[in-house]
Scaffold this active site. Sequence first.
Site, PDB file in Angstrom:
ATOM      1  N   HIS A 206       0.905  -1.314   0.136  1.00  0.00           N
ATOM      2  CA  HIS A 206      -0.051   0.074  -0.122  1.00  0.00           C
ATOM      3  C   HIS A 206       0.820   1.229   0.084  1.00  0.00           C
ATOM      4  O   HIS A 206       1.861   1.314   0.663  1.00  0.00           O
ATOM      5  CB  HIS A 206      -0.926   0.106   1.171  1.00  0.00           C
ATOM      6  CG  HIS A 206      -2.007   0.936   1.245  1.00  0.00           C
ATOM      7  ND1 HIS A 206      -1.696   2.396   1.551  1.00  0.00           N
ATOM      8  CD2 HIS A 206      -3.288   0.864   1.011  1.00  0.00           C
ATOM      9  CE1 HIS A 206      -2.965   3.021   1.340  1.00  0.00           C
ATOM     10  NE2 HIS A 206      -3.839   2.198   0.979  1.00  0.00           N
ATOM     11  N   CYS A 244      -3.657   2.923  -4.375  1.00  0.00           N
ATOM     12  CA  CYS A 244      -4.783   3.652  -3.588  1.00  0.00           C
ATOM     13  C   CYS A 244      -4.854   4.926  -4.020  1.00  0.00           C
ATOM     14  O   CYS A 244      -3.920   5.822  -4.004  1.00  0.00           O
ATOM     15  CB  CYS A 244      -4.323   3.673  -2.158  1.00  0.00           C
ATOM     16  SG  CYS A 244      -5.608   4.469  -1.044  1.00  0.00           S
ATOM     17  N   HIS A 271      -7.484   0.503  -4.513  1.00  0.00           N
ATOM     18  CA  HIS A 271      -8.362   1.435  -3.657  1.00  0.00           C
ATOM     19  C   HIS A 271      -8.617   2.701  -4.361  1.00  0.00           C
ATOM     20  O   HIS A 271      -7.785   3.228  -4.863  1.00  0.00           O
ATOM     21  CB  HIS A 271      -7.302   1.777  -2.319  1.00  0.00           C
ATOM     22  CG  HIS A 271      -7.193   0.755  -1.402  1.00  0.00           C
ATOM     23  ND1 HIS A 271      -6.506   0.846  -0.136  1.00  0.00           N
ATOM     24  CD2 HIS A 271      -7.704  -0.704  -1.306  1.00  0.00           C
ATOM     25  CE1 HIS A 271      -6.623  -0.302   0.442  1.00  0.00           C
ATOM     26  NE2 HIS A 271      -6.981  -1.104  -0.115  1.00  0.00           N
ATOM     27  N   ASP A 316     -12.180   3.407  -0.795  1.00  0.00           N
ATOM     28  CA  ASP A 316     -11.300   3.367   0.071  1.00  0.00           C
ATOM     29  C   ASP A 316     -11.920   3.703   1.570  1.00  0.00           C
ATOM     30  O   ASP A 316     -12.118   3.059   2.368  1.00  0.00           O
ATOM     31  CB  ASP A 316     -10.003   4.187  -0.078  1.00  0.00           C
ATOM     32  CG  ASP A 316      -8.561   3.953   0.638  1.00  0.00           C
ATOM     33  OD1 ASP A 316      -8.466   2.908   0.820  1.00  0.00           O
ATOM     34  OD2 ASP A 316      -8.173   5.107   0.971  1.00  0.00           O
ATOM     35  N   HIS A 317     -12.062   4.818   1.578  1.00  0.00           N
ATOM     36  CA  HIS A 317     -12.717   5.514   2.893  1.00  0.00           C
ATOM     37  C   HIS A 317     -14.089   6.194   2.035  1.00  0.00           C
ATOM     38  O   HIS A 317     -14.104   6.435   1.123  1.00  0.00           O
ATOM     39  CB  HIS A 317     -11.808   6.699   3.205  1.00  0.00           C
ATOM     40  CG  HIS A 317     -10.543   5.968   4.008  1.00  0.00           C
ATOM     41  ND1 HIS A 317      -9.474   7.040   4.135  1.00  0.00           N
ATOM     42  CD2 HIS A 317     -10.069   4.764   4.170  1.00  0.00           C
ATOM     43  CE1 HIS A 317      -8.228   6.401   4.737  1.00  0.00           C
ATOM     44  NE2 HIS A 317      -8.762   5.146   4.608  1.00  0.00           N
ATOM     45  N   TYR A 330     -14.850   4.845   7.787  1.00  0.00           N
ATOM     46  CA  TYR A 330     -15.267   3.426   7.501  1.00  0.00           C
ATOM     47  C   TYR A 330     -16.716   3.405   7.750  1.00  0.00           C
ATOM     48  O   TYR A 330     -17.017   2.277   8.225  1.00  0.00           O
ATOM     49  CB  TYR A 330     -14.441   2.453   8.161  1.00  0.00           C
ATOM     50  CG  TYR A 330     -12.974   2.096   7.370  1.00  0.00           C
ATOM     51  CD1 TYR A 330     -13.246   1.340   6.163  1.00  0.00           C
ATOM     52  CD2 TYR A 330     -11.834   2.663   7.713  1.00  0.00           C
ATOM     53  CE1 TYR A 330     -11.972   1.199   5.440  1.00  0.00           C
ATOM     54  CE2 TYR A 330     -10.717   2.413   7.082  1.00  0.00           C
ATOM     55  CZ  TYR A 330     -10.750   1.711   5.748  1.00  0.00           C
ATOM     56  OH  TYR A 330      -9.514   1.736   5.043  1.00  0.00           O
TER      57      TYR A 330
HETATM   58  C1  CS2 Z   1      -5.591   2.489   4.550  1.00  0.00           C
HETATM   59  C2  CS2 Z   1      -4.478   2.025   5.225  1.00  0.00           C
HETATM   60  O1  CS2 Z   1      -7.875   2.600   4.494  1.00  0.00           O
HETATM   61  C3  CS2 Z   1      -6.849   2.656   5.230  1.00  0.00           C
HETATM   62  O2  CS2 Z   1      -7.335   2.788   6.446  1.00  0.00           O
HETATM   63  O3  CS2 Z   1      -5.761   2.864   3.390  1.00  0.00           O
HETATM   64  O4  CS2 Z   1      -4.546   1.868   6.803  1.00  0.00           O
HETATM   65  C4  CS2 Z   1      -4.168   0.662   4.655  1.00  0.00           C
HETATM   66  O5  CS2 Z   1      -5.194  -0.213   5.413  1.00  0.00           O
HETATM   67  C5  CS2 Z   1      -2.688   0.159   5.308  1.00  0.00           C
HETATM   68  O6  CS2 Z   1      -1.905   1.016   5.090  1.00  0.00           O
HETATM   69  C6  CS2 Z   1      -2.505  -0.876   4.350  1.00  0.00           C
HETATM   70  O7  CS2 Z   1      -1.350  -1.706   4.978  1.00  0.00           O
HETATM   71 MN    MN Z   2      -5.979   2.770   0.732  1.00  0.00          MN
END
Ligand code: CS2
Ligand code: MN
Length: 356
Positions: A206, A244, A271, A316-317, A330
Site C-alpha cells: 500500500h 490507492c 483502492h 477506500d474511505h 469506514y
Molecule cells: C488505509 C491504510 O484505508 C486505510 O485505512 O488505506 O490503513 C491501509 O489499510 C494500510 O496502510 C495497508 O497496509
Molecule cells: Mn488505501
Amino acid sequence: MRMVFRWFGEGNDQVALWQIKQIPGVEGIVWALHDVPAGEEWPMDKIEAVKRQAEAHGFHIDVVESVNVHEDIKLGRPTRDRYIENYKRTIEKLGQVGVKVICYNFMPVFDWIRTDLYRELEDGSTALFYEKSLLQNIDPEVLVRTIADNPKFTIPGWEPERLRTLSGLFEAYRDVTEERLWSNLQYFLEEIIPVAARCGIRMAIHPDDPPWSVFGLPRIMTGQDNIRRLLRLVDHPSNGVTLCSGSLGANPANDIPAMIREFGDRIPFAHIRNVRVYENGDFIETSHRGADGTVDIVGIVEAYHDIGFTGYARPDHGRHLWGEECRPGYGLYDRAMGIMYLWGAWDAIQRTKKGR
Ligand code: CS2
Ligand code: MN
C-alpha cells in the site's frame, strides 16, 4: 473489476455483513486479524472463524488487509529474521484457506496520518482531514508534546500507552535513510515473495499515506517512480501494489491513470477514493464523485477498464453521513454510494466502448 468491501470483524465493526450484502456487486470482504500484533503468526482457528462468518453471507475472503510488518523488519534489526519467519508461516496459512492477495505497507512507525478525523464539509457531513502546516517540519520531541496538548491530534491505532513508546522508535529510525529502508524492503521481499508465489498469493504494498515524509521519518512508497522501483526489486507477479488513489491523490503531481496503464497486471488490488487538495497542501476526503474532489475518479475507472482490469477493488474511505457512528473513514453509507459511482462509471464505459 471484482468489488470487495473492508470489514473489521465481528464486534470490531459497526457495519454488519448483512448490510454489506445489500450493496450491489460486492463479492467478498477485505479482512484481517486486527487483534494479532504485528510480527506474530496468525492462528489458524481465528482465520477459519472469519472464513466461516464471511461464507455464511456468501462472501469470499480472497483479500487480506493487512498483514502488518514488524518494525524490526523495517529497521533491519537482527531480530527481523524471526518476524519474517512468522510472516511466511502466516502467508502459508492464508494460502491454505484460499487467500489470493495480501495487502501490507512499509511505512515506518505510523500508518495513515490525519490531523482531524471529523472535519465538517459544507454539507454537514464529516471526513478525515489533513492540515499540512500542523505537521510540517515537526521534530519528534515537538510531536510527543503535540500529542499531549492537542486533543484533536490522533494517530490511528496508537493508544495513549503506545504513544509513549514513540520516542524510542524515533531514536531507532535516526540512521535509517530512504536507501536503508529500500534495502530493508528488498531483504523482506526476497524472503517472502517466493513463499507467496508458491502459495498462489500476490503481495500488494500500500502506498504511504500521505505520500511524503512525516516527522522526518523516511517514506518511500509515494509515487510512480518508486512504485516502478518496488516492482523491479523482485520482478515477479507476486510482488505487486495496492494502488490507492486516495493516498497517492493527496499529491496532485501523481498521475494515477498513468500508473494504472504502466503497472497494469502488477496491481492485484485497487483502492479507489477521492480527495480534495487545497492550494496550501491541506486535503480532505470527499465523496467519490469526481466533481467533489481533485482526483479524476472516472479517468481512473476508465484506465482500469482499458487495461481489462480483473483484480479486486474497494472504495477506500468514505465520509461519515446521516449521523452514523463508525470507525473514522469506514462508515457504511458513503462507501456504498462510492461503489455505485464506480459501477456507474464502469458500466457506462463498458457500453460506450462496445458501441464503438
Ligand atoms: C488505509 C491504510 O484505508 C486505510 O485505512 O488505506 O490503513 C491501509 O489499510 C494500510 O496502510 C495497508 O497496509
Ligand atoms: Mn488505501
